[in-house]
Motif scaffolding. Structure first.
Motif, PDB file in Angstrom:
ATOM      1  N   TYR A   1       0.823  -1.205   0.000  1.00 37.59           N
ATOM      2  CA  TYR A   1       0.000   0.000   0.000  1.00 37.59           C
ATOM      3  C   TYR A   1       0.859   1.257   0.000  1.00 37.59           C
ATOM      4  CZ  TYR A   1      -3.868   3.145   1.077  1.00 37.59           C
ATOM      5  OH  TYR A   1      -4.798   4.156   1.025  1.00 37.59           O
ATOM      6  N   ASP A   2       1.994   1.222   0.662  1.00 34.76           N
ATOM      7  CA  ASP A   2       2.894   2.376   0.646  1.00 34.76           C
ATOM      8  C   ASP A   2       3.384   2.675  -0.767  1.00 34.76           C
ATOM      9  OD1 ASP A   2       2.635   2.820   3.334  1.00 34.76           O
ATOM     10  OD2 ASP A   2       4.413   1.659   3.891  1.00 34.76           O
ATOM     11  N   GLU A   3       3.598   1.628  -1.555  1.00 40.17           N
ATOM     12  CA  GLU A   3       4.028   1.826  -2.938  1.00 40.17           C
ATOM     13  C   GLU A   3       2.904   2.435  -3.766  1.00 40.17           C
ATOM     14  OE1 GLU A   3       7.216  -1.672  -3.809  1.00 40.17           O
ATOM     15  OE2 GLU A   3       5.188  -2.328  -3.357  1.00 40.17           O
ATOM     16  N   VAL A   4       1.652   2.015  -3.494  1.00 38.51           N
ATOM     17  CA  VAL A   4       0.511   2.603  -4.199  1.00 38.51           C
ATOM     18  C   VAL A   4       0.386   4.082  -3.843  1.00 38.51           C
ATOM     19  CG1 VAL A   4      -1.987   2.516  -4.519  1.00 38.51           C
ATOM     20  CG2 VAL A   4      -0.677   0.392  -4.351  1.00 38.51           C
ATOM     21  N   LYS A   5       0.554   4.421  -2.566  1.00 37.23           N
ATOM     22  CA  LYS A   5       0.461   5.813  -2.145  1.00 37.23           C
ATOM     23  C   LYS A   5       1.562   6.652  -2.798  1.00 37.23           C
ATOM     24  CE  LYS A   5       0.392   5.044   2.339  1.00 37.23           C
ATOM     25  NZ  LYS A   5       0.282   5.283   3.801  1.00 37.23           N
ATOM     26  N   THR A   6       2.761   6.102  -2.873  1.00 37.00           N
ATOM     27  CA  THR A   6       3.858   6.835  -3.520  1.00 37.00           C
ATOM     28  C   THR A   6       3.550   7.115  -4.982  1.00 37.00           C
ATOM     29  OG1 THR A   6       5.465   5.822  -2.015  1.00 37.00           O
ATOM     30  CG2 THR A   6       6.321   6.757  -4.058  1.00 37.00           C
ATOM     31  N   PHE A   7       2.980   6.107  -5.663  1.00 38.45           N
ATOM     32  CA  PHE A   7       2.628   6.295  -7.072  1.00 38.45           C
ATOM     33  C   PHE A   7       1.536   7.353  -7.218  1.00 38.45           C
ATOM     34  CE2 PHE A   7      -0.067   5.392 -10.710  1.00 38.45           C
ATOM     35  CZ  PHE A   7       0.850   5.290 -11.738  1.00 38.45           C
ATOM     36  N   VAL A   8       0.532   7.325  -6.350  1.00 40.91           N
ATOM     37  CA  VAL A   8      -0.568   8.288  -6.444  1.00 40.91           C
ATOM     38  C   VAL A   8      -0.061   9.708  -6.243  1.00 40.91           C
ATOM     39  CG1 VAL A   8      -2.692   9.059  -5.325  1.00 40.91           C
ATOM     40  CG2 VAL A   8      -2.362   6.648  -5.817  1.00 40.91           C
ATOM     41  N   LEU A   9       0.837   9.899  -5.294  1.00 40.78           N
ATOM     42  CA  LEU A   9       1.396  11.230  -5.072  1.00 40.78           C
ATOM     43  C   LEU A   9       2.193  11.690  -6.287  1.00 40.78           C
ATOM     44  CD1 LEU A   9       2.512  10.854  -1.349  1.00 40.78           C
ATOM     45  CD2 LEU A   9       0.558  12.147  -2.230  1.00 40.78           C
ATOM     46  N   ALA A  10       2.922  10.753  -6.920  1.00 42.07           N
ATOM     47  CA  ALA A  10       3.675  11.104  -8.131  1.00 42.07           C
ATOM     48  C   ALA A  10       2.726  11.454  -9.272  1.00 42.07           C
ATOM     49  CB  ALA A  10       4.592   9.952  -8.527  1.00 42.07           C
ATOM     50  N   LEU A  11       1.616  10.702  -9.404  1.00 39.62           N
ATOM     51  CA  LEU A  11       0.636  10.989 -10.453  1.00 39.62           C
ATOM     52  C   LEU A  11      -0.042  12.333 -10.204  1.00 39.62           C
ATOM     53  CD1 LEU A  11      -1.009  10.159 -12.931  1.00 39.62           C
ATOM     54  CD2 LEU A  11      -2.510   8.848 -11.411  1.00 39.62           C
ATOM     55  N   GLU A  12      -0.374  12.622  -8.955  1.00 38.21           N
ATOM     56  CA  GLU A  12      -0.998  13.901  -8.625  1.00 38.21           C
ATOM     57  C   GLU A  12      -0.071  15.055  -8.981  1.00 38.21           C
ATOM     58  OE1 GLU A  12      -3.192  15.996  -4.771  1.00 38.21           O
ATOM     59  OE2 GLU A  12      -1.473  14.669  -4.476  1.00 38.21           O
ATOM     60  N   ALA A  13       1.221  14.914  -8.686  1.00 36.61           N
ATOM     61  CA  ALA A  13       2.183  15.969  -9.016  1.00 36.61           C
ATOM     62  C   ALA A  13       2.306  16.129 -10.531  1.00 36.61           C
ATOM     63  CB  ALA A  13       3.537  15.650  -8.392  1.00 36.61           C
ATOM     64  N   ALA A  14       2.297  15.008 -11.272  1.00 41.71           N
ATOM     65  CA  ALA A  14       2.388  15.077 -12.729  1.00 41.71           C
ATOM     66  C   ALA A  14       1.160  15.773 -13.318  1.00 41.71           C
ATOM     67  CB  ALA A  14       2.543  13.678 -13.309  1.00 41.71           C
ATOM     68  N   LEU A  15      -0.010  15.534 -12.749  1.00 41.12           N
ATOM     69  CA  LEU A  15      -1.217  16.205 -13.231  1.00 41.12           C
ATOM     70  C   LEU A  15      -1.178  17.701 -12.918  1.00 41.12           C
ATOM     71  CD1 LEU A  15      -3.881  13.548 -12.164  1.00 41.12           C
ATOM     72  CD2 LEU A  15      -3.105  14.037 -14.486  1.00 41.12           C
ATOM     73  N   GLN A  16      -0.661  18.069 -11.761  1.00 38.71           N
ATOM     74  CA  GLN A  16      -0.561  19.480 -11.400  1.00 38.71           C
ATOM     75  C   GLN A  16       0.378  20.216 -12.347  1.00 38.71           C
ATOM     76  OE1 GLN A  16      -2.295  21.118  -9.167  1.00 38.71           O
ATOM     77  NE2 GLN A  16      -3.349  19.374  -8.231  1.00 38.71           N
ATOM     78  N   ARG A  17       1.453  19.548 -12.761  1.00 32.90           N
ATOM     79  CA  ARG A  17       2.380  20.189 -13.701  1.00 32.90           C
ATOM     80  C   ARG A  17       1.725  20.448 -15.054  1.00 32.90           C
ATOM     81  NH1 ARG A  17       6.066  16.620 -11.132  1.00 32.90           N
ATOM     82  NH2 ARG A  17       5.798  15.053 -12.774  1.00 32.90           N
ATOM     83  N   ARG A  18       0.710  19.690 -15.389  1.00 30.18           N
ATOM     84  CA  ARG A  18       0.004  19.886 -16.655  1.00 30.18           C
ATOM     85  C   ARG A  18      -1.175  20.840 -16.492  1.00 30.18           C
ATOM     86  NH1 ARG A  18       2.534  15.249 -16.660  1.00 30.18           N
ATOM     87  NH2 ARG A  18       3.208  14.241 -18.601  1.00 30.18           N
ATOM     88  N   GLY A  19      -1.323  21.422 -15.330  1.00 36.90           N
ATOM     89  CA  GLY A  19      -2.416  22.353 -15.092  1.00 36.90           C
ATOM     90  C   GLY A  19      -3.745  21.686 -14.830  1.00 36.90           C
ATOM     91  N   LEU A  20      -3.729  20.389 -14.493  1.00 35.98           N
ATOM     92  CA  LEU A  20      -4.951  19.641 -14.205  1.00 35.98           C
ATOM     93  C   LEU A  20      -5.125  19.569 -12.695  1.00 35.98           C
ATOM     94  CD1 LEU A  20      -4.493  16.710 -16.772  1.00 35.98           C
ATOM     95  CD2 LEU A  20      -5.773  18.845 -17.069  1.00 35.98           C
ATOM     96  N   ASP A  21      -6.227  20.108 -12.209  1.00 35.33           N
ATOM     97  CA  ASP A  21      -6.437  20.231 -10.765  1.00 35.33           C
ATOM     98  C   ASP A  21      -7.145  18.986 -10.235  1.00 35.33           C
ATOM     99  OD1 ASP A  21      -6.439  21.196  -8.242  1.00 35.33           O
ATOM    100  OD2 ASP A  21      -7.973  22.734  -8.565  1.00 35.33           O
ATOM    101  N   TYR A  22      -6.378  17.910 -10.050  1.00 31.64           N
ATOM    102  CA  TYR A  22      -6.887  16.686  -9.447  1.00 31.64           C
ATOM    103  C   TYR A  22      -6.291  16.548  -8.048  1.00 31.64           C
ATOM    104  CZ  TYR A  22      -8.883  14.896 -13.821  1.00 31.64           C
ATOM    105  OH  TYR A  22      -9.650  14.728 -14.955  1.00 31.64           O
ATOM    106  N   GLY A  23      -7.098  16.086  -7.107  1.00 31.93           N
ATOM    107  CA  GLY A  23      -6.639  15.867  -5.740  1.00 31.93           C
ATOM    108  C   GLY A  23      -7.108  14.525  -5.210  1.00 31.93           C
ATOM    109  N   ILE A  24      -6.526  14.113  -4.103  1.00 32.43           N
ATOM    110  CA  ILE A  24      -6.877  12.825  -3.496  1.00 32.43           C
ATOM    111  C   ILE A  24      -8.160  13.009  -2.697  1.00 32.43           C
ATOM    112  CG2 ILE A  24      -6.140  10.971  -1.962  1.00 32.43           C
ATOM    113  CD1 ILE A  24      -3.267  11.682  -2.624  1.00 32.43           C
ATOM    114  N   GLY A  25      -9.247  12.401  -3.185  1.00 36.56           N
ATOM    115  CA  GLY A  25     -10.550  12.595  -2.574  1.00 36.56           C
ATOM    116  C   GLY A  25     -10.891  11.596  -1.494  1.00 36.56           C
ATOM    117  N   ALA A  26     -10.406  10.347  -1.604  1.00 31.95           N
ATOM    118  CA  ALA A  26     -10.755   9.321  -0.624  1.00 31.95           C
ATOM    119  C   ALA A  26      -9.775   8.163  -0.774  1.00 31.95           C
ATOM    120  CB  ALA A  26     -12.193   8.839  -0.826  1.00 31.95           C
TER     121      ALA A  26
END
Length: 755
Positions: free
Chosen positions: A642-667
């Motif tokens: 699960y820690d690896e999944v969380k690390t990937f999600v944080l990396a994906l969220e940062a990649a989306l923010q760099r593209r100007g896409l406002d996605y966040g972790i909802g649940a």
């Protein structure tokens, strides 16, 4: 002799011994074996002479007939013949004759029963439990028929235990059904003595293991106080739970209806009414000779160890069967994997048509009843509907019925697992994913070449199969009566079981039937059928499986059958972008370590930018432990922590923010190793009450059906539900606090949540 008086052997004799001792010892051994065999043969011959031939009249001693023949029948041994020879041979082995005594089924026993007699037992100190027991009796008396008699109410404090709980009451043409209404006290009372009696009866070696097996069934209702004892572990209805456990053992698993529980300070009247309705229905079935129905044994444990049972479980062959028979059954149930065939497939259905000179063959059933595929899927727990559809009860449904938590859909979208039906209108798929639970057991194809069942047949068969499987859970210990009653009305349908639901030619008609009965629809597709995706009608939530971010990874993970799989995949991304205003769209990312995690967050972000889904689910792969999965290159090493999944999600969220896409972790739902990313602009907004912005990932299902029935155009924002629960937000774990999380052995599991 020498000087010491010892006898000296000649040197020639000593030389001969050393030269030929091997031959001498071997000859002596052979001679000894021949002598032993000769003696044994002579003894055997003498015995054969003394033993009379078959049918030879001899003088025999009279056999002693047991005084109680029912002891022999109950022991499940050979039943003594009605007529016995007067004597038996004086010598020779005893001969056992007669026919095997088979245990009668419950339906055979009930077929000869004229009446069902309910007995309501209660115990009380202050009188409140007596009041509930009498109300229960009045309700049952109002619905009494010629088959189900009016109930009798008995106080356990004034009841002789040996009369009712040491053996089943016997009355010609009548079978009894026990109803126990029990409170829980933290002091020593006669109720404790009653439970001790049940315990001692079960462990008394002088008494039959199941002395109450002659009952038609039983059910227990417990009364407790959640204010003083909030949970079962802290004392809520513990004595009723203990009584239910011992009754299951004493009756040989004849729990007729799940145990009910009621809080005397709040919902006891509602709960006992629901329980009474269920018990009355069960007794009605018993009176009509249908028995308690097929299902899981009352004292058995529900499958709780994995999301799905393994696809290569043992066949339904008794362990006592010869090994050759078991091996033959296993071999017969296997199905061939098209990709593992040595010879190349001569026809490519995506680019080549059949020669015009050949007469086209009539379509055949996708899964004929005589096929190995049918055998394999039904063994795994599927109910095959028609010729190409299926339904199966999810392990999360079993868990929710027992108060052990719902799946991630409850934390994310408000779907209670015990109200959800998991089904598919097409068991066929156009991919052969390495992580598929049904790898090698479901049909594959790129075009629909089978017979097509009408949607009304499929819909009726799905509901019938689902309700039948829910009823199988009524005897499982721990099933909550109120949730069992709620589960008998389907509220949600996940078209994601196996195969490709969108592949079914009449998928829109099937969705319409679901919606007309106010059943929400969650449809999952694999982004390989763009034409069907474009023509898809209204659906509550539309999933698209995104298992890779580039062409090479998609080929290795999904192993698609279409040659133009990447072009089809990208077309589906564009169609999904167009549907984001009319459908609630979700990307489903299944992370497989060693396949699609390492350095692929940027690629996934590109796909999100292209399709702009409302939500992105990121889930670690579940390994089902099958040999076929191992052959595809998948093992437990490919399951991320699960820690690896969380690390990937944080990396994906940062990649989306760099593209100007406002996605966040909802649940999140840590138990499923699943995290939800959501579009902040669409689903993070102020609440109606306090005006504080918060995540709104839940769905307002009544609003969805109102929009659908209005006939006007609507979008996903029109049925956004209440704020996401606090316990489901990022960092909270996502497990419903009303339920109890358990380990694989069913023991309470303590989870430490780190903020």
């Amino acid at each position: 002799m020498d000087s010491t008086g010892m006898l000296q052997l000649p040197e020639e004799l000593l030389y001969l011994w050393h030269s030929h001792r091997t031959e001498v010892l071997l000859s002596a051994g052979i001679l000894f074996a021949i002598v032993r065999l000769a003696v044994h043969w002579r003894r055997r011959k003498s015995k054969e002479v003394l033993t009379p031939l078959a049918l030879t009249p001899t003088d025999e001693k009279p056999l002693a007939i047991p005084l109680r023949r029912e002891q022999l029948a109950d022991a499940n041994h050979y039943e003594a013949p009605l007529s016995r020879p007067a004597t038996r041979p004086k010598a020779g082995p005893k001969r056992v004759t007669g026919t095997r005594k088979t245990k009668p089924s419950s339906n055979d026993v009930l077929a000869a029963v004229e009446h069902i007699q309910p007995l309501v037992f209660y115990y009380t100190l202050g009188g409140s439990t007596k009041t509930y027991a009498e109300k229960l009796a009045d309700s049952l008396k109002a619905s009494a028929t010629s088959d189900v008699l009016a109930p009798e109410v008995l106080d356990l404090a004034e009841t002789e235990y040996d009369e009712y709980f040491l053996s089943s009451p016997r009355k010609s043409g009548t079978v009894y059904f026990y109803l126990l209404v029990l409170p829980t006290y933290n002091i020593d009372t006669n109720l404790s003595a009653f439970l001790a009696h049940l315990d001692e009866t079960h462990h008394d070696f002088r008494i039959d293991t199941a002395p109450l097996s002659g009952l038609a069934g039983y059910s227990v209702f417990g009364l407790g106080d959640r204010q003083e004892w909030p949970t079962e572990q802290e004392g809520f209805c513990t004595q009723a739970v203990e009584a239910d456990k011992w009754m299951a053992k004493l009756t040989s698993r004849k729990r007729g209806f799940p145990m009910g529980m009621g809080d005397v300070r709040s919902d006891v009247a509602q709960r006992i009414e629901e329980w009474t309705t269920g018990v009355s229905s069960v007794m009605s079935d018993l009176a009509q000779g249908r028995g308690l129905g097929e299902g899981v044994a009352g004292s058995g444990a529900a499958t709780e160890s994995a999301d799905e049972e393994s696809a290569d479980e043992q066949d339904d062959v008794p362990e006592t069967a010869p090994k050759k028979v078991r091996r033959k059954a296993v071999k017969r149930s296997r199905t061939d994997d098209l990709e593992d065939m040595k010879a190349p497939i001569p026809v490519d259905f995506t680019t080549t048509s059949k020669p015009a000179s050949k007469i086209p063959q009539p379509p055949k059933p996708m899964v004929p009843e005589s096929s190995p595929t049918y055998t394999s899927l039904t063994k795994q727990g599927y109910t095959i509907v028609g010729s190409h559809s299926g339904v199966k009860i999810c392990r999360w449904t079993k868990s929710a019925l027992r108060g052990r938590g719902s799946c991630y859909k409850y934390s994310f979208y408000g779907i209670s697992s015990h109200l959800c039906m998991e089904a598919t209108p097409s068991l066929s798929c156009s991919n052969k994913c390495v992580f598929c639970w049904r790898h090698g057991t479901n049909p594959v194809g790129t075009t629909w070449r089978w017979t097509v069942d009408p949607p009304d047949l499929i819909f009726a068969g799905m509901k019938e199969g689902h309700y039948k499987k829910i009823k199988m859970m009524k005897g499982v210990p721990g099933v909550r009566a109120e949730r069992f009653s709620e589960a008998m009305r389907i509220r949600h349908c996940a078209l994601s079981l196996v195969g490709e639901p969108i592949f079914y030619p009449h998928i829109n008609e099937l969705l319409g039937m679901l919606h007309r009965e106010h059943i929400s629809s969650f449809l999952v597709c694999n982004a390989q059928h763009p034409d069907q995706l474009a023509a898809l009608g209204p659906v509550t939530q539309l999933y698209v499986s995104i298992d890779a971010s580039n062409k090479d990874s998609l080929r290795r993970i999904d192993r698609p059958l279409h040659r133009d799989f990447w072009e089809r995949f990208m077309r589906c991304m564009d169609i999904l972008k167009q549907k984001r205003f009319t459908h609630r769209t979700v990307f489903r990312l299944t992370l497989v370590k060693g396949f699609n995690i390492e350095e692929e967050a940027e690629g996934y972000a590109d796909l999100v930018e292209r399709a702009l889904p409302g939500f992105v689910e990121v889930k670690g792969v579940t390994y089902c432990g099958t040999s076929t999965a191992a052959g595809a290159g998948l093992s437990m090493q490919n399951v991320p922590f699960y820690d690896e999944v969380k690390t990937f999600v944080l990396a994906l969220e940062a990649a989306l923010q760099r593209r100007g896409l406002d996605y966040g972790i909802g649940a999140e739902h840590a138990h499923s190793c699943c995290i939800l990313l959501a579009d902040r602009q669409r689903f993070f907004k102020a609440s109606a009450g306090d005006g504080v912005p918060s995540w709104h990932t839940l769905i307002d299902y009544p609003a969805f059906f109102r929009c659908l029935e209005s006939g006007e155009a609507f979008g996903p924002e029109d049925y956004v539900g209440a704020p996401t629960p606090e316990w489901a937000l990022w960092g909270k774990g996502g497990f419903d606090p009303r339920d109890e999380r358990v380990d694989r052995k069913g023991r309470p599991k303590v989870i430490e949540v780190v903020e």
